[in-house]
Design a protein around this motif. Sequence first.
Motif, short mmCIF file in Angstrom:
data_model
loop_
_atom_site.label_atom_id
_atom_site.label_comp_id
_atom_site.label_asym_id
_atom_site.label_seq_id
_atom_site.Cartn_x
_atom_site.Cartn_y
_atom_site.Cartn_z
N THR A 29 -19.87 15.68 -40.93
CA THR A 29 -18.57 16.36 -40.97
C THR A 29 -18.80 17.82 -41.35
O THR A 29 -19.51 18.11 -42.31
N ARG A 30 -18.21 18.71 -40.57
CA ARG A 30 -18.28 20.15 -40.87
C ARG A 30 -16.86 20.66 -41.06
O ARG A 30 -16.02 20.48 -40.18
N VAL A 31 -16.60 21.24 -42.22
CA VAL A 31 -15.28 21.74 -42.56
C VAL A 31 -15.35 23.25 -42.76
O VAL A 31 -16.17 23.74 -43.54
N GLY A 34 -10.12 25.51 -42.39
CA GLY A 34 -9.07 24.57 -42.07
C GLY A 34 -9.36 23.67 -40.89
O GLY A 34 -8.51 22.86 -40.49
N ASN A 35 -10.51 23.80 -40.31
CA ASN A 35 -10.90 22.96 -39.17
C ASN A 35 -11.98 21.97 -39.59
O ASN A 35 -12.77 22.24 -40.51
N SER A 36 -12.03 20.84 -38.92
CA SER A 36 -13.06 19.85 -39.21
C SER A 36 -13.65 19.34 -37.90
O SER A 36 -12.93 19.07 -36.95
N SER A 84 -8.13 15.31 -40.01
CA SER A 84 -8.05 16.71 -39.59
C SER A 84 -6.76 17.36 -40.07
O SER A 84 -6.77 18.52 -40.51
N ASN A 85 -5.65 16.64 -39.98
CA ASN A 85 -4.38 17.19 -40.46
C ASN A 85 -4.40 17.40 -41.96
O ASN A 85 -3.82 18.37 -42.48
N LEU A 86 -5.08 16.50 -42.68
CA LEU A 86 -5.20 16.64 -44.12
C LEU A 86 -6.01 17.89 -44.48
O LEU A 86 -5.69 18.62 -45.42
N VAL A 87 -7.07 18.13 -43.71
CA VAL A 87 -7.89 19.33 -43.92
C VAL A 87 -7.03 20.59 -43.76
O VAL A 87 -7.08 21.51 -44.58
N ASP A 97 -13.10 29.91 -47.73
CA ASP A 97 -13.78 30.94 -46.94
C ASP A 97 -15.27 30.63 -46.81
O ASP A 97 -16.08 31.51 -46.56
N TYR A 98 -15.62 29.37 -47.00
CA TYR A 98 -17.01 28.93 -46.87
C TYR A 98 -17.03 27.62 -46.08
O TYR A 98 -16.01 26.96 -45.92
N THR A 99 -18.18 27.28 -45.57
CA THR A 99 -18.34 26.08 -44.75
C THR A 99 -19.01 24.97 -45.56
O THR A 99 -19.97 25.22 -46.28
#
Length: 223
Positions: A29-31, A34-36, A84-87, A97-99
């Motif tokens: 999983t990459r977040v 706001g995207n996953s 994804s919506n929860l993210v 602002d970080y991954t």
Amino acid sequence: MLRLLLLCGALGCGAEQAAPLTLTMVHYTRVFEGNSLFWGNASLDGRLSHVLEGHSVSQVLPLEPPDAWARRQKDVSTYLIYFSNLVKLFNKERPMDYTQRLCCRLGCRLFPNGTSHSFYEVTLNGTAFLSFHVPNATWQRRWPGQHQVAAFAETELMKYPITTHDLQHFLNTTCVSILQAQSARTGKLRGRSRAPLVLGLILGTLCLLGMAVGIFWCTGGSC
């Protein structure tokens, strides 16, 4: 010399040792912003059986009939959309602002002598983060040194039956029984399995991923 050859024959000298039968799942999983993104795969005895890409999972080996597989696909897709919506929701409240990159690797091995070994390992951004000690159903920190988020994640995961005893039962019993059925059908630790590969494991794994990422947001941790 003859006695030596007979002894080697009895002990199996020079014979190739049978490898354990293995069921392994790897999920990523990459977040970010706001995207996953999700991807991963499952393999049975080294053969690719399932592939996870984005919000969909495909069955490479025909381990389940079409109707049963369609239901599992729907369940996985529904969960990933929810995740994804929860993210996105959490990112609006506390922008990141970080991954974050999480990887879960889990499964079990069945050895020729009938013994088994199960495992569950989590890495964060390429560094060992947590592991699940299957025999006593406990989570253990693997992050080097003191780490507030790792400590908090360990505490949270120990609170729930689904992430302790239910997970232990899956790895020790369900996972191993799949391999035992495979071995019994083929008479050897190889070949093709027609037993249902319990993809509820995917949901359980992603549930843990969601919990872990949620912990990072709630604590404001940056690793």
